[in-house]
Design an enzyme around this catalytic site. Structure first.
Site, PDB file in Angstrom:
ATOM      1  CB  ALA A 257      -0.386   0.419   1.199  1.00  0.00           C
ATOM      2  CG  MET A 258       2.036   5.866  -1.639  1.00  0.00           C
ATOM      3  SD  MET A 258       3.861   5.391  -1.258  1.00  0.00           S
ATOM      4  CE  MET A 258       4.033   7.116  -0.659  1.00  0.00           C
ATOM      5  CD  GLU A 259       3.424   5.671   3.297  1.00  0.00           C
ATOM      6  OE1 GLU A 259       3.323   5.477   3.220  1.00  0.00           O
ATOM      7  OE2 GLU A 259       5.043   6.813   3.377  1.00  0.00           O
ATOM      8  CG  ASN A 260      -0.844   8.502  -2.484  1.00  0.00           C
ATOM      9  OD1 ASN A 260       0.216   8.143  -2.957  1.00  0.00           O
ATOM     10  ND2 ASN A 260      -0.991   6.779  -3.014  1.00  0.00           N
ATOM     11  CG  HIS A 290       2.314  -0.044   7.571  1.00  0.00           C
ATOM     12  ND1 HIS A 290       3.387  -0.699   8.013  1.00  0.00           N
ATOM     13  CD2 HIS A 290       2.515   0.927   6.844  1.00  0.00           C
ATOM     14  CE1 HIS A 290       3.950  -0.208   7.623  1.00  0.00           C
ATOM     15  NE2 HIS A 290       4.093   0.969   6.560  1.00  0.00           N
ATOM     16  CD  GLU A 291       0.038   2.084   3.971  1.00  0.00           C
ATOM     17  OE1 GLU A 291       0.940   3.336   3.657  1.00  0.00           O
ATOM     18  OE2 GLU A 291       1.276   0.939   3.903  1.00  0.00           O
ATOM     19  CG  HIS A 294       3.062   5.689   6.885  1.00  0.00           C
ATOM     20  ND1 HIS A 294       4.416   5.687   7.287  1.00  0.00           N
ATOM     21  CD2 HIS A 294       3.351   4.460   6.366  1.00  0.00           C
ATOM     22  CE1 HIS A 294       5.018   4.617   7.488  1.00  0.00           C
ATOM     23  NE2 HIS A 294       4.143   3.758   6.093  1.00  0.00           N
ATOM     24  CD  GLU A 313       7.882   2.639   5.514  1.00  0.00           C
ATOM     25  OE1 GLU A 313       6.715   1.557   6.054  1.00  0.00           O
ATOM     26  OE2 GLU A 313       7.274   3.008   4.710  1.00  0.00           O
TER      27      GLU A 313
END
Ligand SMILES: [Zn+2]
Length: 830
Positions: A257-260, A290-291, A294, A313
């Site tokens: 995933a990516m925390e945009n 997790h995201e 962030h 991270e």
């Protein structure tokens, strides 16, 4: 390819300050390209000075600086020089951009289930210039105003709340200051579930063909999201700052995933179209938390340069497990960390590519990416647990809150984080940080006892730092002893000498299993004493705490990797203890490491079928004892379908007959069965094609590619290798599927000619596959199952070459190191 260096980034952020971006994207221009217009306002501290703008266009139309057209002849395809800067400036760049099919920039995918197109933006780590012209570095944050033109049937999501202003026209709310690497736009006929929690609008989205499972599973995901928001709000004392919170499950995503900010992207395999296990839901929940961590740590406060990416991270990895345990139903999440995360990254510490958690030089953006691995996540998280043991939880949380408040909407570095921890705890942390954060490597920890007539007379803990990376690391650990399922002692201690006596164990009864680090608080290679290794088959499954069992399993697996324990002994432990295991993270991860690494790499070819039969027998007994339709029954059925040699059973299951409860019509389970038949050469291309016709989805296509590549005959290998390395416009996921299937054949002579071709054809993919995607392809396509000196020799020769890209080199270094572990084990144990 130009690659931003730390020096260039430092000079640019000293010179300019970006005050705002206006980005306009037109996604209604066909499937190949889109139009991008970027207006950047920025100030400059030295009038008359020069800098550069980053843009990687298909075709650059026009660039103006303060209203004056720039001469674009000689544009190098990546950087535009900006000269004669004023105190306040505006640069406008318009360009035609290419969609990606490698998971970077604006990725565009076609859903084979319904031919619908989906777009998502992935700007990490340096892909933002593939979407819009910008100053692409993490410490030039600015607010964004974004507008998007899209086909009328699409919805649009992004970092700011999206509003449809006319058919096909969308305007996104002005964002808080964001780093360029957070930029995303997701667009397509996505299906959505929305809710509101504590005033925060929430959305969960996936491809339209996944609408049914999305709607079925949304409540669980929204519950985890709400629990995590409540927990983080109370812990940090700072409300979520980015407006709406959307989670978009996107196709062909390289990472988890990516925390945009405001619009997290996640891999869409997390929307399970078939039956799902407890372990899978736990993993998805862990990614969600997790995201969310962030949003504060990474997004609200961002590292100044990529060398501190680990801090983001480590923190998110630690926080997600803590949150699951304290705020959700997943109170066993640390066992998942012990089984799913740490063993993989202990392996990373044994590789030549190992590096300190912090302080890696990262002279440029791409070299930072190469150091962005398991050590950043699991060792970093274990290190934070050691920090908490060292300074106390109250000081840690108060330090985190201070750090977040002091640098909100800005950037910070490791010294700022340590400073906040020192202020909160009143302790000098420099020595601690040098040993734990700035030195690579993994200490070995063992405990020796002397016993007399059933009692311990003396005990010693021994810490052995790695020779290549000496350090004096203090470890907070507990040591427990078990006999026949009864805990006979447990002591918690901090050790910082190479040899520390444990007088508190004297007089305690001796134990059949002696488990150092029994609740897995530290980061170390645990060396079990020989008596404990020998007793494991009889004693392990009776140990009452899952965490302690996980530590033993991991120590045994590491012992095999280090050629200290015979892989056949591990198989014996599996035969006595796996089917009786109650923790599903342990069951699943032990099964994975056995079927994917230990059996194919560590056991001689002629013993592999027998070892698979041991797993199949254990899986069958687990299935027979499990409640029908339960998660445990599902895990057991999958391992039975993976390892069984009973082709009649496999054919019946493939045909939908006699399936375990809950698996009727489950396409994913059917592909597990078909995959086994394909590897055995027992289904054929025609049979696989029929299966594909019955599952014309993106997931079905990938499973078909993998199964077809894994067929043992030479013609299948010729086809698969050509599809993998030829010019077919295959997506990142299709390349992964072909690579994952390829190295299977009962006749290894069929595979051997492809070893040399790996070292020529796979590096050449860098001409058309991005580094993020190529790293995975190169690792999966490596001939790990041909455990022969000649494979190692060819790896060594390849690493002498100067033409490998950073990600291919790293993949070969790591795969070669794993291959040599298998060679050493075979040399030691046959
Ligand atoms: Zn992360």
């Amino acid at each position: 390819m130009t690659n931003l260096t730390r020096l260039e980034a430092g000079a640019r952020s000293a010179l300019i300050d970006v005050t705002g971006y206006r980005v306009e994207l037109d996604l209604a221009r066909g499937a190949e390209t889109f139009e991008s217009s970027s207006t950047v306002r920025f100030t400059c501290t030295e009038p008359g000075a020069s800098t550069f703008l980053d843009v990687k266009p298909h075709q650059l139309h026009r660039v103006t600086l303060n209203g004056v057209d720039l001469d674009l002849t000689g544009f190098d395809g990546e950087r535009i020089g900006l000269t004669g800067l004023a105190p306040e400036n505006e640069v406008v760049a318009t360009a035609k951009m290419s969609y990606g099919n490698d998971g970077q920039g604006l990725h565009r995918a076609v859903d084979s289930a319904d031919d619908q197109h989906y777009v998502y933006g992935h700007s990490f780590l340096d892909a933002a210039p593939r979407v819009f012209a910008c100053f692409d570095q993490p410490d030039l944050k600015a607010p964004y105003d974004v507008s998007v033109t899209a086909p009328p049937e699409w919805i649009v999501l992004g970092n700011g709340a999206a509003t449809r202003t006319a058919e096909g026209s969308w305007v996104l709310a002005t964002t808080r200051p964001l780093a360029t690497y957070f930029f995303t736009v997701c667009a397509g006929p996505y299906a959505s579930v929305t809710a509101v929690h504590d005033g925060i609008p929430l959305g969960i989205h996936a491809r339209a063909s996944l609408r049914e499972p999305l709607e079925r599973q949304a409540a669980q995901m929204l519950a985890i999201t709400a629990q995590s928001f409540d927990y983080y709000h109370s812990l940090f004392g700072i409300r979520y700052p980015f407006g709406e919170y959307h989670q978009v499950f996107v196709p062909e995503f390289n990472a988890g995933a990516m925390e945009n900010p405001g619009c997290v992207t996640l891999r869409d395999q997390y929307v399970f179209r078939g039956a799902m296990t407890h372990d899978e839901v736990l993993t998805r929940s862990s990614t969600i938390t997790h995201e969310m961590a962030h949003m504060w740590f990474g997004d609200l406060v961002t590292m100044k340069w990529w060398d501190d990416l680990w801090l983001n991270e480590s923190f998110a990895e630690y926080m997600s497990h803590r949150t699951l345990c304290e705020a959700t139903e997943f109170t066993d999440a640390w066992v998942d960390s012990s089984m799913a995360r740490k063993p993989w990254w202990y392996a990373a510490e044994r590789m030549p590519s190992t590096h300190p958690v912090a302080g890696s030089p990262a002279p440029d953006a791409q070299s930072a990416l190469q150091n962005f691995d398991g050590i950043s996540y699991a060792k970093g998280a274990a290190t934070l647990r050691q920090l908490i043991a060292h300074i106390g939880d109250a000081a840690f949380i108060s330090g985190v809150s201070d750090y977040l408040r002091s640098h909100a909407y800005g950037n910070a570095a490791l010294v700022d984080f340590l400073g906040a921890m020192e202020r909160a705890s009143g302790k000098d942390l420099q020595g601690w940080a040098d040993a734990w954060l700035r030195t690579a490597g993994l200490d070995a920890i063992s405990v020796q006892t002397v016993t007399d007539q059933g009692s311990i007379t003396s005990a010693t803990v021994r810490i052995t730092p790695p020779q290549a990376h000496p350090a004096d690391r203090p470890h907070s650990i507990d040591i427990a002893g078990f006999t026949a399922g009864t805990e006979v002692f447990r002591v918690l201690t901090t050790v910082d000498q190479n040899e520390t006596a444990l007088p508190e164990l004297a007089g305690r009864p001796s134990a059949n299993l002696l488990i150092p680090n029994a609740t897995d608080l530290t980061w170390a290679n645990i060396k079990l004493d020989p008596a404990t290794v020998a007793a494991a088959p009889a004693e392990l499954s009776a140990v009452p705490q899952a965490e302690a069992r996980a530590v033993v399993w991991t120590a045994l697996i590491d012992g095999v990797a280090l050629a200290e324990i015979d892989p056949r002994h591990l198989l014996t432990v599996l035969s006595t203890s796996w089917a009786a295991e109650s923790n599903q993270s342990i069951i699943n991860r032990v099964g994975l490491v056995m079927t994917q690494r230990i059996i194919p790499a560590f056991l001689p070819h002629d013993e592999q079928d027998g070892a698979c039969a041991v797993i199949a027998t254990a899986a069958a007994s687990m299935l027979a004892a499990a409640a029908p339709g339960s998660s445990r029954a599902l895990v057991a059925a999958r391992y039975l379908a993976t390892t069984s040699a009973d082709e009649d059973l496999l054919r019946r299951w493939a045909g939908g007959e006699g399936l375990p409860e809950g698996l009727q019509g489950d396409s994913d389970f059917r592909w597990v069965v078909l995959g086994n038949l394909a590897r055995r050469g027992a289904i054929g291309a025609a049979g696989l094609h029929v299966a594909l016709e019955q599952d014309r989805t993106m997931a079905g296509n990938l499973k078909w590619l993998q199964a077809k590549a894994s067929e043992p005959d030479p013609a299948a290998k010729v086809w698969a290798w050509e599809q993998l390395t030829g010019e077919h416009g295959r997506s990142n996921y299709e390349l992964n599927a072909l690579a994952a299937g390829f190295w299977h054949s009962s006749d290894q002579d069929v595979l051997r000619p492809y070893v040399v071709r790996y070292f020529s054809d796979v590096p050449a993919l860098s001409d058309r596959v991005g580094e993020d995607a190529l790293a995975r392809v190169a690792a999966l396509a490596y001939p790990a199952n041909l455990v022969e000196e000649s494979t190692a020799n060819q790896s060594a020769a390849a690493l002498e070459r100067s033409d490998l890209t950073a990600s291919v080199r790293r993949a070969i270094v790591d795969a070669d190191s794993q291959l040599r572990e298998a060679l050493a084990s075979r040399a030691a144990f046959g």
